[in-house]
Structures are given as structure tokens and as C-alpha cells.
Design an enzyme around this catalytic site. Structure first.
Site, PDB file in Angstrom:
ATOM      1  N   ALA A 193       1.956   9.073   8.529  1.00 48.17           N
ATOM      2  CA  ALA A 193       0.851   7.635   8.003  1.00 48.17           C
ATOM      3  C   ALA A 193       1.082   7.568   6.458  1.00 48.17           C
ATOM      4  CB  ALA A 193      -0.779   8.410   8.870  1.00 48.17           C
ATOM      5  N   LYS A 194       2.099   7.697   6.371  1.00 47.02           N
ATOM      6  CA  LYS A 194       1.945   7.972   4.614  1.00 47.02           C
ATOM      7  C   LYS A 194       0.596   7.619   3.708  1.00 47.02           C
ATOM      8  CE  LYS A 194       6.636   6.526   5.450  1.00 47.02           C
ATOM      9  NZ  LYS A 194       7.168   6.344   6.949  1.00 47.02           N
ATOM     10  N   ARG A 195      -0.649   8.455   3.441  1.00 47.47           N
ATOM     11  CA  ARG A 195      -1.949   8.087   2.936  1.00 47.47           C
ATOM     12  C   ARG A 195      -0.884   7.996   1.793  1.00 47.47           C
ATOM     13  NH1 ARG A 195      -2.453   5.689   7.105  1.00 47.47           N
ATOM     14  NH2 ARG A 195      -3.996   6.132   9.054  1.00 47.47           N
TER      15      ARG A 195
END
Lengths: 281, 281
Positions: free
Chosen positions: A98-100
């Protein structure tokens, strides 16, 4: 009482058992079409279910890519809940890609959605993007440590534009090198309290970065966590490239298209083929 | 035929009409409790509806923070769809605060979910995080240009850890400065084809960064886009701080807690109070 096993050590054991491969669940529209599935949330749900089931006999990790679920809105996110729940039931280790990245209570909100028992998108690990600094990820690190989850933090990506940020110079080295060092320090602290030498904070480093790390003075070869390495297979990296970049570190090769292109019924065999290539035979 | 108005110019007109304020829709659990709402997807849905409706008489922009919806899983994302749809019906300009960032078809997947007519999370603008380089955001830039949407790219954030990445040195200056320059170049290209001097690529720059930009040799004061500036109100920046950091550039102050703390029935008055402070009266 047994000491708890951190999620990095848990994943490392799976890599020894099943081979160092993470299969991406990337339901591209064109893959849905090739698989004979509708380009819809239902198609994405069916696609993910097939991957989860066909690889249930053993793979180190599955990595659903959130963007391909998000394209279908809330219905796509319902398919993602279904995918993660089914994967957990089948005994998979899941990395939510998700590369949050955010700060404070916002970062905590993202972490809460993934990194605790009963979370709607409960997964064993989450990918993070550190443009706001490694320190800004603290709420996710705290929750991951509390519930024995892993994190994979972007360090060196293989896309050419990545260098403009990741290679930039800091008082102590480079952006990418500093993030690697911060991850290693966190792992060292966590490992010191247990009997393992692999910590739960991993990196994302492209398998196709060539000699970029060496040129920057970054040593990826003795990391006390796991490097998640996209770019294996379709993007061109094989066993030699992985050895060049990562030395003796633990590398979890991420492959998606190479395996998914095999289509329903062929995923387990495609996995085995990639594993054979990775072992350099 | 009229020339199309880019979303930056459209937002700038709203800022002139309604004042330079963006109200965050941040349904923190403790705010839900204070508002007498359940801490659930339904509570988040009701919370967002109240903000949308109470400010429908005029505010430059609304900014839903995705993390506080994501905490409730697919049901939270359904509440987000509802929030964005209702805001569009009421004539609001919406900035989806998601800080997305990836490469290639994955970046395109995120953009597709937001930046086109009929998208499930259709909004007028999206925030992006550029750890993979400004160039990696191209699929979002292309879609935004095609459908006249705006983007806000993280440049200089106010959290202390942000400096470790954003202040790093590059061959042409600094990470933050290079991203600002890339945004300005994109805006210049788009503006050259129209009759406006404000482009659709904005920045996110903390209102509380003090003299950080000046010390880094970054000139924020004559930007051809809009600076979205969190940190107004609860985090301590007022009219003087904004003028110090941004000079004569267009600044859209983002305020959340300061306004949301007023509770249902008090949001419009709280908005007016913040606007009066921003004008320095």
C-alpha cells in the site's frame, strides 16, 4: 512461556522452507481479461481467490497490490478484505503493498487498518513510503512491534526517477542509506530482546538497481532484516543480479507478471519455475 | 468554444470568492465521540455528511483524510464514496488526502480510482507522495491533465523528521526544491496553453516550517500553482507565519481540528473565525 517470534524471523523461516519468493496479487485489467474474468470488483475477488488457493501448498508470502483493488472503489476494498481473510485461513503470510506514509494520528489510522488482530485489512506486513522521514513511521512501527507484524520501507527503487530523491545526500550519507540504517537500528533493538538475528523491519530495494548501492556507499549485503526485491522475472533480474545487489542478505524476490501470466491452473508450476531460476540452476 | 479551465485556476477562483481555506474531514475516533456519533463506519459517514452540509454555503475546498475512513475497512471506503459524491452534489471542490505514490501501472491504478469522471472516489484533486521521484507520478499527472483535476505533491512538511529526506542535497539543489521546480515546470507548460497563470500542480508545504525554505535556498514565494498548507490553527500558524513562508504565492490554508472541534452546528462559524484570523484582522 515461549518468547514471541517477530514477523521478520517468521518470514525468514518460511523463506527457508518454501523458497525466497513473494508472489504479487496484481489484478491488472488485462490480466483479468486474459484469465476470462470480468473487469470488475467481482473479477478482482475471483482472481485473488485463485492465486490464494493455487499457491496454498506453499509460498513464502503473497503481496496484494492495493491500487488494483482501489480502482473498483469500496467494492474493490471488500474484495481485498476477502483476499486477506482467505489468505490467512489458508496459512499464507501476507504483505499488503500500500506504500502508506503520513504523520501522527493519520499514520496511526493507516496502521490500525492493517497491523492488528481483527483489523479490516489485517495482514502480516505492510509496505511504507518514507518521504516524511523514517521517524514519521513510528506509529506503524509501534503497532507492528506490539502485534508482531513486519514492515517493508521503500529504500532504493528500480525506476530511474527514484534516484532524484533516494540518492540525495544527507549529512550522514544518502536518503536511502539513512533509511536503511534506521531500519537496521530498529531491528537491532528488537533482535537484542530475542534470540534471532533477523528483525521485522524490511526494505524495498529493486533487484534491478545494478551497482547503485555500491556507488552511493550503501551496504545492503549484511542487513539484519529482509530485503523485498521487486523486479525479478518480467523486469529482468535473475539469481546473478540478486547476488550482485544483496550479497549474503536475506532477499525475498517479488514476482507478479511472470507468475500471473501463466493463468489459472498454472500458477504453482510458474512459481516452481521462478524458484528454480532464483536458485541459479 | 471556451478554453477549459484547469483545476488550479478553478480552485484559485474559489479561494478569491470564499477565502483561502480548506477544511479537513478528519473523523478521528475522539471527534466522533465528542460529536455523539458511533465510532464506526456509520459514524464516519454521518460525520462527513455533517461537514459537507454545514459548509455548503461556501468554502474553497474540503479535504477528506483517507486514513480515517480506511480504519473501518471497505465499509469506511463506502462512507468515503458517499462523502465525495455528496460533496460534489453540493458544489464543493474536493481534495482527497491519500498521499499515494507508486510507479507505472500501479500509480495509474491509484489515479484511475480518483481523477476521472465516474471514478469511485472521484475528487477534484489528490495528494501525492514523491519518494519514488516526481517523474514516477506521471500517470497521475497525465490523467489529471486529461480530466482537469489538480494534484498536491508533498514538498516540505512541518514534522521534524521530514527534513531527513526533504532537505537532502541533490546535484541541482535539494529534494524539496527539485520537486517544487518540477511542479512549476509542469504548471508553466499547462499555463502556456491557456490564459491563466496558476497551474493544477500544487504543493504541500507546512505553514509551520519557519525559515526552512529560505535556509535551503528554496523560493516558495512566486510559485505558479497553489501551496496547500497544513498547520493552520491547532498547530499554531496564523496570518503572519503564512506570509513569512509563502510571500505572495497563493496559499490554501488547511485546517481540521480547529474547525471540527466546534462540533455539529458550529462549523460555519468556526470557518468564519479561522478566515478572519487568516486575513490578519
Amino acid at each position: 512461556m515461549n518468547a514471541r517470534v517477530n514477523a521478520g524471523a517468521r518470514l525468514a523461516k518460511r523463506m527457508e522452507r518454501y523458497g525466497p519468493l513473494c508472489v504479487g496479487i496484481d489484478p491488472h485489467p488485462h490480466l483479468l481479461e486474459n484469465w476470462g474474468l470480468p473487469v470488475s470488483a467481482q473479477g478482482v475477488r475471483d482472481f485473488a481467490q485463485i492465486v490464494v488457493d493455487e499457491l496454498a501448498d506453499g509460498v513464502a508470502a503473497l503481496k496484494p497490490q492495493v491500487a488494483f483493488f482501489e480502482s473498483y472503489g469500496a467494492a474493490g476494498y471488500a474484495a481485498l478484505e476477502d483476499c486477506l481473510g482467505r489468505a490467512r485461513e489458508r496459512g499464507h503470510f501476507t504483505i499488503l503493498d500500500a506504500k502508506r506514509g503520513d504523520i501522527g494520528s493519520t499514520m496511526a489510522g493507516y496502521a490500525n487498518a492493517v497491523l492488528r488482530p481483527g483489523a479490516p485489512f489485517e495482514a502480516d506486513a505492510l509496505t511504507l513510503s518514507p518521504y516524511l522521514g523514517f521517524g514519521s513511521l513510528a506509529p506503524a512501527l509501534d503497532l507492528a512491534e506490539e502485534h508482531d507484524r513486519a514492515l517493508f520501507v521503500l529504500v532504493l527503487t528500480s525506476n530511474p526517477e527514484g534516484a532524484s530523491v533516494q540518492h540525495a545526500r544527507t549529512p550522514t550519507g544518502t536518503v536511502a542509506g539513512d533509511i536503511l540504517a534506521a531500519a537496521a537500528a530498529t531491528n537491532a533493538r528488537i533482535c537484542a530482546a530475542s534470540s534471532t538475528n533477523v528483525g521485522p523491519i524490511g526494505t524495498v530495494v529493486g533487484a534491478t538497481i545494478g551497482d547503485a548501492a555500491r556507488r552511493l556507499g550503501i551496504d545492503l549485503t549484511e542487513f539484519n532484516g529482509i530485503h523485498l526485491a521487486p523486479g525479478v522475472g518480467a523486469q529482468g533480474a535473475g539469481a546473478r543480479e540478486c547476488a550482485d545487489v544483496f550479497g549474503s542478505s536475506r532477499v525475498l524476490a517479488a514476482a507478479s507478471r511472470t507468475i500471473l501470466a501463466a493463468g489459472p491452473g498454472g500458477l504453482a508450476r510458474a512459481r516452481d519455475t521462478v524458484l528454480t531460476e532464483l536458485r541459479g540452476h
